[in-house]
Design a protein around this motif. Structure first.
Motif, PDB file in Angstrom:
ATOM      1  N   TRP A 142      78.701  65.926 143.649  1.00  0.00           N
ATOM      2  CA  TRP A 142      78.469  65.634 145.055  1.00  0.00           C
ATOM      3  C   TRP A 142      78.291  66.928 145.851  1.00  0.00           C
ATOM      4  O   TRP A 142      77.340  67.081 146.616  1.00  0.00           O
ATOM      5  N   LEU A 143      79.189  67.857 145.656  1.00  0.00           N
ATOM      6  CA  LEU A 143      79.172  69.078 146.464  1.00  0.00           C
ATOM      7  C   LEU A 143      77.955  69.950 146.165  1.00  0.00           C
ATOM      8  O   LEU A 143      77.388  70.567 147.058  1.00  0.00           O
ATOM      9  N   ASN A 144      77.559  69.985 144.908  1.00  0.00           N
ATOM     10  CA  ASN A 144      76.500  70.917 144.521  1.00  0.00           C
ATOM     11  C   ASN A 144      75.112  70.297 144.495  1.00  0.00           C
ATOM     12  O   ASN A 144      74.125  71.026 144.377  1.00  0.00           O
ATOM     13  N   TYR A 145      75.048  68.979 144.551  1.00  0.00           N
ATOM     14  CA  TYR A 145      73.725  68.385 144.361  1.00  0.00           C
ATOM     15  C   TYR A 145      73.424  67.217 145.290  1.00  0.00           C
ATOM     16  O   TYR A 145      72.329  67.112 145.819  1.00  0.00           O
ATOM     17  N   LEU A 146      74.378  66.354 145.505  1.00  0.00           N
ATOM     18  CA  LEU A 146      74.072  65.099 146.184  1.00  0.00           C
ATOM     19  C   LEU A 146      74.288  65.124 147.691  1.00  0.00           C
ATOM     20  O   LEU A 146      73.755  64.280 148.402  1.00  0.00           O
ATOM     21  N   ARG A 147      75.087  66.042 148.174  1.00  0.00           N
ATOM     22  CA  ARG A 147      75.333  66.092 149.617  1.00  0.00           C
ATOM     23  C   ARG A 147      74.020  66.084 150.383  1.00  0.00           C
ATOM     24  O   ARG A 147      73.072  66.786 150.008  1.00  0.00           O
ATOM     25  N   PRO A 148      73.964  65.342 151.477  1.00  0.00           N
ATOM     26  CA  PRO A 148      72.700  65.251 152.214  1.00  0.00           C
ATOM     27  C   PRO A 148      72.275  66.561 152.864  1.00  0.00           C
ATOM     28  O   PRO A 148      71.091  66.753 153.127  1.00  0.00           O
TER      29      PRO A 148
END
Length: 284
Positions: free
Chosen positions: A57-63
């Motif tokens: 989430w932190l490295n890739y998916l966060r908008p």
DNA sequence: AAAGACGCCAACCGCAAGGGT
DNA sequence: TACCCTTGCGGTTGGCGTCTT
């Protein structure tokens, strides 16, 4: 015997994330928010460990993740901040909106460290410029040449370290790097207005781009750097930053809200009775 | 064209801090 | 006070694409 890895449980997926897993994780976090990573996989129906979910989430998916190449402006800032902060990737990333610590760390290891090493070699003609292919920082795959590896522990900053500073803030309201003195200056620190200064810089001014650049420039001029490229004259800048305070409004400008909070925190710390530590780790 | 070398980067690992009990 | 759990950090690894021979 080490601790069993967090993903050692049988039946958990490892390695690259599929688009399907990404979608599940994104949807879950958008609905339920970040946090509770340990429970998240079970609740979301993912066969991943919580740590892996958090990282994804932190490295890739966060908008708010910024995609694409690092710009020259960003690169310059990374170099200067690394000079100031050392391998504090999360702090450096905090000053580059949309960039992650992992991305910056990778960019540094694969591009900048080699380039800077090469330029250093050019500056000192006696030193042979090593083949960059032999200087991969951590892979251990191709390091034919022995080289010094500076390793730092992964630590969270929990204390504010106060430098010994000149007590001339009142006479010098313009931004100016303070020079450490042999004795910690308590008189200036006891005064309320001192809280508006950070190492001789007006904290309000530090929230602007120009002043930050000036601050970074002056740090670069502060004497010798150690082997890690970090100024020996002062402790790393990050040591002056206190942990974030929640539920306070940020300040616009080049710095991110959390950074503004860090400075605010420092300002309030200067007026507090909390623990004081000098650059020599001595409590005055 | 094939095989090996190399580079990049996403993901993993272990450690440490802080909060809760 | 001690322990456990969660979170965050920096270092390291492994896989895959690209380059070189």
């Amino acid at each position: 015997m080490g601790r069993t890895p967090c993903c050692a449980k049988e039946g958990l997926n490892r390695g690259s994330w599929s688009a399907w897993e990404d979608k599940i994780l994104s949807n879950y976090v958008e609905v339920h928010g970040e946090g509770k990573w340990r429970d998240l996989p079970q609740r979301a129906g993912l066969k991943r460990c919580g740590k892996s979910c958090r990282l994804r989430w932190l490295n890739y998916l966060r908008p708010d993740i910024k995609r694409g190449n690092i710009s020259s402006e960003e690169e310059e800032l990374i170099i200067r901040l690394h000079k100031l902060l050392g391998n504090r990737w999360s702090l450096i990333a905090g000053r580059l909106p949309g960039r992650t610590d992992n991305e910056i760390k990778n960019y540094w290891n694969t591009n900048l460290s080699k380039r800077l090493q090469a330029s250093k070699g050019q500056n000192s003609p006696n030193k042979k410029v090593e083949n960059p292919k032999n200087q991969t920082s951590g892979t251990g795959k191709s390091s034919a040449e022995p080289h010094t590896v500076i390793r730092t522990k992964a630590v969270r900053l929990s204390k504010v370290i106060i430098p010994r500073v000149q007590a001339d803030f009142d006479e010098n309201p313009t931004p100016k790097m303070a020079v450490p003195t042999s004795e910690p200056s308590s008189s200036a620190l006891e005064q309320g207005e001192t809280a508006n200064f950070f190492m001789g810089f007006d904290i309000g001014d530090l929230l602007t781009s120009d002043a930050l650049n000036s601050f970074l420039d002056q740090d670069e001029e502060m004497g010798e750097n150690n082997s890690n490229g970090v100024s020996d004259h002062f402790p790393p800048c990050s040591d002056f930053f206190a942990p974030e305070i929640e539920n306070q409004e940020g300040v616009s400008g080049l710095l991110q809200p959390s950074e503004a909070l860090e400075l605010k925190t420092l300002a309030s710390f200067l007026n507090s009775d909390d623990e004081w530590i000098t650059e020599n780790n001595q409590v005055p």
